[in-house]
Design a protein around this motif. Structure first.
Motif, short mmCIF file in Angstrom:
data_model
loop_
_atom_site.label_atom_id
_atom_site.label_comp_id
_atom_site.label_asym_id
_atom_site.label_seq_id
_atom_site.Cartn_x
_atom_site.Cartn_y
_atom_site.Cartn_z
N ARG A 57 0.85 -1.19 0.00
CA ARG A 57 0.00 0.00 0.00
C ARG A 57 0.88 1.24 0.00
NH1 ARG A 57 -2.45 2.57 4.53
NH2 ARG A 57 -1.98 0.74 5.81
N TYR A 58 0.42 2.27 -0.73
CA TYR A 58 1.13 3.54 -0.78
C TYR A 58 0.13 4.65 -0.49
CZ TYR A 58 4.04 7.40 -2.36
OH TYR A 58 4.77 8.57 -2.42
N MET A 59 0.43 5.50 0.51
CA MET A 59 -0.44 6.60 0.88
C MET A 59 0.08 7.89 0.25
SD MET A 59 -2.82 5.19 2.62
CE MET A 59 -3.67 6.62 3.33
N MET A 60 -0.73 8.49 -0.61
CA MET A 60 -0.35 9.75 -1.26
C MET A 60 -0.52 10.94 -0.32
SD MET A 60 -1.94 8.85 -4.98
CE MET A 60 -3.18 7.77 -4.28
N SER A 61 -1.32 10.77 0.72
CA SER A 61 -1.48 11.77 1.77
C SER A 61 -1.87 11.03 3.04
CB SER A 61 -2.55 12.80 1.40
OG SER A 61 -3.84 12.22 1.45
N GLU A 62 -2.13 11.76 4.12
CA GLU A 62 -2.55 11.09 5.35
C GLU A 62 -3.98 10.60 5.29
OE1 GLU A 62 -3.37 15.48 5.97
OE2 GLU A 62 -1.84 14.23 5.01
N VAL A 63 -4.69 10.87 4.18
CA VAL A 63 -6.09 10.45 4.05
C VAL A 63 -6.29 9.48 2.88
CG1 VAL A 63 -8.46 11.24 3.66
CG2 VAL A 63 -6.92 12.58 5.10
N PHE A 64 -5.63 9.70 1.74
CA PHE A 64 -5.89 8.91 0.54
C PHE A 64 -4.65 8.14 0.10
CE2 PHE A 64 -8.79 12.59 0.29
CZ PHE A 64 -10.00 11.90 0.30
N GLY A 65 -4.90 6.92 -0.42
CA GLY A 65 -3.82 6.08 -0.92
C GLY A 65 -4.33 5.04 -1.88
N GLY B 6 -8.38 1.86 -4.22
CA GLY B 6 -8.13 3.11 -3.52
C GLY B 6 -8.37 2.91 -2.03
N VAL B 7 -7.68 3.68 -1.20
CA VAL B 7 -7.79 3.55 0.25
C VAL B 7 -8.11 4.92 0.86
CG1 VAL B 7 -6.57 2.91 2.38
CG2 VAL B 7 -6.12 1.67 0.26
N VAL B 8 -9.04 4.92 1.79
CA VAL B 8 -9.39 6.15 2.50
C VAL B 8 -9.14 5.92 4.00
CG1 VAL B 8 -11.19 7.80 3.08
CG2 VAL B 8 -11.15 6.76 0.80
N ASN B 9 -8.35 6.78 4.59
CA ASN B 9 -8.07 6.71 6.03
C ASN B 9 -9.22 7.38 6.78
OD1 ASN B 9 -7.08 6.78 8.62
ND2 ASN B 9 -5.04 7.52 8.05
N LEU B 10 -10.23 6.59 7.15
CA LEU B 10 -11.39 7.15 7.83
C LEU B 10 -11.03 7.71 9.20
CD1 LEU B 10 -14.14 4.48 7.00
CD2 LEU B 10 -13.74 6.69 5.90
N GLY B 11 -10.04 7.09 9.86
CA GLY B 11 -9.62 7.56 11.17
C GLY B 11 -9.13 8.99 11.13
N ASN B 12 -8.26 9.31 10.15
CA ASN B 12 -7.77 10.67 10.03
C ASN B 12 -8.86 11.61 9.54
OD1 ASN B 12 -5.25 11.50 10.88
ND2 ASN B 12 -4.17 10.56 9.17
#
Length: 431
Positions: free
Chosen positions: A69-77, A109-115
């Motif tokens: 996994r690669y996160m492009m920001s603290e919310v999306f990856g 796509g990944v969304v960091n719901l916690g952040n």
């Protein structure tokens, strides 16, 4: 295989685009999971992976995934996953026997719901990710007329991943995903084609546990990164204001207006004259109860019956207090040198010992119940030793002073408001 290569290249391309985004958090992670799958539909009649008569069915481990996994920001990856699933009937489940396998690759796509939802305002251990994307797979029956004839399938995958942070590098994860195949001709049992001309809508659920390993030189990964500007948000401002208010209240509680060594919130008499000896509640000594501290009275104008214990009131008052264990020197948290409020008490002890050269005392050091037993024992010893050194440096013979480390004074507990302030002390006792 061409689809797999294309999906891999797409992830690499996104990574290259994001490389210029320098930040204080790590972006890469690798993930490994194992668990169980539950194919829902379609099935040939009399075939199913779990007993339909039972509310809950637990199969052996038959679902495995590994990915990056690669996160492009603290919310999306984005992430690329490789999966393996084995489908078969459960023992004593009532289904006719079957067996099939599926290899899959998904780009999601990944969304960091916690952040996104600011979980960091109340926890730094639990987090939640959501993911979704496309999946391609190869499904192969292992029994029946279509044995070892592989079909290429494709569809959509959606899921949610709770995270529990173990260390800054390792995270325990759970995952709940659903795969909907929009191109699938075989039934999940692999025994028949439901419709060889039209595609099916295959449905598969997976549940798994796994570990995530963070890569990079920084201490924090994007999953747990908190923006420096967080305190500027409404919630952050509220928390910060509350914290400052609480600190102000504590500082006010620790004020010592009359400088007698007893904080105002514990001081029953916070207007005692400067330098007058007080008891543990901040009250001066007034044996004849005339409202004047005994050590300040004009003894020549007192009747014998009204005089304090002896002609030298100050010495005798101090002797009485020391004899009863009422003279204490207090310390701040984790400090081994008397606090400023105890300066008067130390000065009075020096004067008393100089005026009574035959008197011997013992210094008992104490600590409050916070901290380890050995640490508190050592702290109480250092407190007693430092008071000892002050007295010696003031000209008191060292043979007149003995010290003893008592460790924690368990008579003062954290449940009693402010009581721990009384536990951190050196008590002076006559030998």
């Amino acid at each position: 295989m061409r689809k797999i290569y294309l999906m891999s290249l797409l992830l690499v391309a996104m990574t290259v685009v994001a490389q210029n985004n320098q930040s204080s958090f790590n972006r890469w992670s690798i993930e490994a999971n194992l668990g169980i799958n539950k194919p829902i539909r379609p099935y040939t009649e009399n075939y199913y992976s779990s007993n339909p008569k039972n509310y809950f069915n637990f199969s052996p481990v038959n679902h495995y995934t590994f990915g990056a996994r690669y996160m492009m920001s603290e919310v999306f990856g984005a992430k690329l996953d490789f999966g393996y699933d084995k489908m078969q009937n459960q023992s004593n489940g009532g289904s006719l026997p079957f067996q099939a396998t599926q290899f899959s690759v998904s780009l999601q796509g990944v969304v960091n719901l916690g952040n996104l939802l600011q979980f960091y305002s109340f926890t730094n251990r639990f987090n939640l990710l959501a993911h979704g994307g496309v999946v391609v797979s190869q499904f192969t029956p292992k029994m029946g007329a279509y044995k070892n004839i592989t079909e290429d399938n494709g569809g959509i995958v959606l899921g949610i991943t709770p995270q529990l942070r173990i260390t800054n590098r390792i995270v325990l994860t759970g995952d709940f995903s659903t795969i909907t195949n929009v191109r699938q001709h075989y039934n999940w049992d692999g025994m028949s084609l439901s419709n060889k001309d039209n595609n099916l809508t295959g449905l598969l659920y997976t549940t798994s546990l796994g570990l995530t390993f963070y890569l990079g030189k920084n201490d924090t990964h994007a999953d747990w990164y908190v923006k420096q500007g967080y305190n500027n948000t409404n919630k952050g401002e509220t928390t910060d204001v509350e914290a400052r208010k609480r600190i102000a209240e504590l500082e006010k509680m620790m004020n010592d207006v009359d400088r007698d060594g007893v904080p105002d919130y514990l001081d029953a008499q916070n207007n005692t004259p400067n330098g007058v000896i007080v008891d543990a509640k901040g009250r001066f000594i007034d044996k004849n109860r005339n409202g004047v501290p005994d050590e300040l009275e004009d003894h020549s104008k007192l009747d014998t019956a009204d005089k304090p214990i002896a002609n030298d009131t100050s010495n005798d008052a101090m002797r009485s207090l020391v004899g009863k264990g009422y003279v204490n020197i207090f310390f701040d948290v984790n400090q081994d040198f008397p606090n400023t409020g105890s300066t008067n008490t130390v000065f009075q002890m020096i004067q008393f010992l100089k005026s009574n050269p035959e008197t011997k005392i013992k210094l008992f050091g104490y600590a409050d119940l916070r901290g380890g037993e050995n640490t508190n024992k050592d702290l109480s010893n250092r407190r007693a030793q430092n008071v000892y050194k002050i007295l010696i440096a003031s000209g008191i013979n060292k043979n007149r002073i003995d010290t003893k480390a008592q460790g924690v004074d368990k008579s003062f507990t954290a449940d009693e408001k402010g009581s721990l302030n009384l536990a951190r002390r050196v008590s002076v006792i006559l030998e």
